[in-house]
Design an enzyme around this catalytic site. Structure first.
Site, mmCIF file in Angstrom:
data_model
loop_
_atom_site.group_PDB
_atom_site.id
_atom_site.type_symbol
_atom_site.label_atom_id
_atom_site.label_comp_id
_atom_site.label_asym_id
_atom_site.label_seq_id
_atom_site.Cartn_x
_atom_site.Cartn_y
_atom_site.Cartn_z
ATOM 1 N N LYS A 1 0.846 -1.204 0.000
ATOM 2 C CA LYS A 1 0.000 0.000 0.000
ATOM 3 C C LYS A 1 0.876 1.247 0.000
ATOM 4 C CE LYS A 1 -3.898 1.920 2.669
ATOM 5 N NZ LYS A 1 -4.775 1.696 3.840
ATOM 6 N N SER B 1 -9.664 1.382 2.864
ATOM 7 C CA SER B 1 -8.850 2.184 1.985
ATOM 8 C C SER B 1 -7.781 1.397 1.225
ATOM 9 C CB SER B 1 -8.167 3.302 2.776
ATOM 10 O OG SER B 1 -7.297 2.753 3.747
ATOM 11 N N SER C 1 -9.704 -0.909 7.050
ATOM 12 C CA SER C 1 -9.145 -0.756 5.703
ATOM 13 C C SER C 1 -8.408 -1.949 5.122
ATOM 14 C CB SER C 1 -8.211 0.451 5.660
ATOM 15 O OG SER C 1 -8.977 1.605 5.481
HETATM 16 N N1 GLN Z 1 -13.263 3.363 6.215
HETATM 17 C C1 GLN Z 1 -12.692 3.815 7.442
HETATM 18 C C2 GLN Z 1 -12.474 5.312 7.399
HETATM 19 O O1 GLN Z 1 -12.848 5.886 6.441
HETATM 20 C C3 GLN Z 1 -11.434 3.078 7.757
HETATM 21 C C4 GLN Z 1 -10.190 3.627 7.181
HETATM 22 C C5 GLN Z 1 -8.957 2.849 7.539
HETATM 23 O O2 GLN Z 1 -9.013 1.789 8.177
HETATM 24 N N2 GLN Z 1 -7.819 3.378 7.176
HETATM 25 O O3 GLN Z 1 -11.959 5.899 8.287
#
Ligand code: GLN
Length: 476
Positions: free
Chosen positions: A78, A153, A177
């Site tokens: 990532k 994400s 994420s």
């Molecule tokens: N979807 C969650 C958010 O928008 C989780 C994001 C993450 O785990 N980086 O914060």
């Protein structure tokens, strides 16, 4: 031709050490897939120019009899995890062209193991989102339906694994994420106990929630990556060494807790998700598990609590991006204007969270919002501790809905609601894994999330390897 579709890390390792093919040939096979599919899917932001060189190094290691399980295994990383000398942008314009000056500890460990890094993958900007639609470099598409999002994400990492553009990948999980994109793409995603993997070299979002975790095709593959990257690290004071032995000896009959009231008896959950969840529970019952209803009364506050704590921490973490120390600087007439112009390189969602976070931390609101959220977080943690006295694991769906259509969730609140089942594990600091459990009628993957007590990562893997097989079995 190497059969990438059914390839796992163990299979690839055996083939490499038995000389069926070389690490170079394996890397070439993935590069060919990337060449074919990445234009459409947008999983990778960059494919590294030296992949063949890395693979040749791995081949040397194999020839010298020094190969470990991950030697020559092609991985995707990532774009918020630092690899020395390579670009890292967290999918943001504010870090465009930034080159990492050091390796993240997880990367260093994978390098030592001889893994091959194929490239850096797309994500929501600064990991803020659940669809990769917030990337400054275009959306990543779901390989099961390219009109739909990959989740996020870590969407690029999940797509890379699902579409055979990498054998496994690293993602980061602050509120889901790793697990949610894994479930949207039909692969496995694991969030470790907080601190089990060093955060050194992970671009920070919410520091008390952030975890690096693997995305892979099987539970065993996820465990192999985790076993390599885990451990206490002098560069992250919150990192811990987990016990490798089970602290809880397995009981005769596996006890699985389900917070029915929280996960099923509520509105907003897709009916196909509920059907798949019920079917999964029946499969687990068939596999001789005992299903127990658990009460987690404070879970109802989890989402609100997460959306106060996370932006508060993110706003503090992102203050460092000021055009002086990292990335590009928009130059104009004077210092303060340069600062504002540079900060305008942040995308909409990141700005929203910085403003929200600054607000909840401001004098007069700190106690009312941030203080309350911290208190609720303690209650959530205590709820889990109490529940794990009664059961070995707790399960809920990974996501209340399958992958949505690109552009469908314009309203940020509706996107936040989709995090309802994943943020709890980050707030409680416990390990959680998403395992493919089925598909909707239209063929979209669904995932089952399984959580264990803090520090029980090893136990969770031991339990989930047989459960994965049970979930894959068809019921008549
Ligand atoms: N979807 C969650 C958010 O928008 C989780 C994001 C993450 O785990 N980086 O914060």
């Amino acid at each position: 031709m190497i059969a990438l579709k059914t390839l796992t890390i163990r299979k690839a390792h055996n083939a490499l050490v038995n000389g069926e093919y070389s690490a170079l040939e394996l890397a070439e096979a993935y590069l060919a897939e990337i060449e074919k599919k990445n234009k459409e899917l947008n999983a990778y932001l960059e494919v590294f120019a030296d992949v063949r060189g890395q693979a040749k190094e791995a081949d040397k290691k194999i020839k010298d009899g020094k190969a470990g399980m991950l030697t020559g295994i092609p991985l995707a990383v990532k774009d918020n995890i630092l690899i020395k000398g390579r670009r890292a942008s967290a999918a943001s314009k504010i870090l465009e062209g930034y080159v990492a000056p050091y390796d993240a500890t997880a990367i260093q460990k994978l390098k030592d193991a001889g893994a091959v890094f194929l490239g850096r993958t797309n994500c929501d900007e600064f990991a803020m989102g659940g669809s990769t639609e917030n990337s400054a470099y275009g959306v990543t598409k779901n390989p099961h339906d390219t009109n739909r999002v990959a989740g996020g994400s870590s969407g690029g990492s999940a797509v890379a694994v699902a579409a055979d553009l990498a054998l496994a990948a690293l993602g980061s999980d602050t509120g889901g994420s790793v697990r949610q994109p894994a479930s949207f793409c039909g692969v496995v995603g694991f969030k470790p106990t907080y601190g089990a993997v060093s955060r050194s070299g992970l671009i920070a979002m919410g520091s008390s929630l952030d975890c690096i975790g693997p995305i892979a095709k099987t539970v065993e593959d996820a465990k192999l990556i985790f076993d390599c990257i885990r451990g206490k690290d002098a560069l992250d004071s919150t990192s811990i060494e987990l016990l490798t032995v089970n602290s809880k000896p397995p009981t005769k009959k596996l006890k699985i807790g389900i917070p029915w009231k929280f996960c099923i008896a509520r509105s907003g959950i897709d009916t196909e998700v509920i059907q798949d969840f019920n079917a999964s529970i029946e499969k687990l019952r068939d596999a001789n598990a005992e299903i127990i209803d658990v009460e987690l009364p404070n879970l109802q506050y989890a989402l609100a609590c997460y959306y106060i704590i996370m932006p508060a921490e993110a706003s503090a973490n992102l203050a460092r991006f000021d055009g002086v120390k990292y990335g590009p600087r928009v130059s104009g007439s004077n210092g303060i204007n340069d600062y504002f112009k540079t900060r305008a390189l942040f995308g909409k969602e990141v700005r929203r969270r910085i403003i929200l976070g600054t607000y909840v931390l401001s004098a007069g609101y700190y106690d009312a919002y941030y203080g309350k959220a911290l208190a609720a977080r303690s209650l959530i943690r205590a709820d889990f501790e109490k529940a794990f006295d009664k059961v070995d694991i707790i399960t809920v769906p990974t996501s209340p809905i399958p992958a949505w259509k690109i552009g469908e969730k314009e309203d940020p609140l509706s996107a936040y609601l989709a995090d309802i089942f994943t943020v709890t594990a980050n707030l409680a600091g416990i390990p959680a894994i998403s395992i493919p459990s089925g598909k909707t009628k239209s063929g979209l993957p669904l995932g089952l999330q399984i959580m264990a007590g803090a520090g029980e990562d090893e136990n969770l893997f031991n339990i989930c390897i047989p459960l994965e097989a049970a979930l894959l079995r068809k019921r008549d």
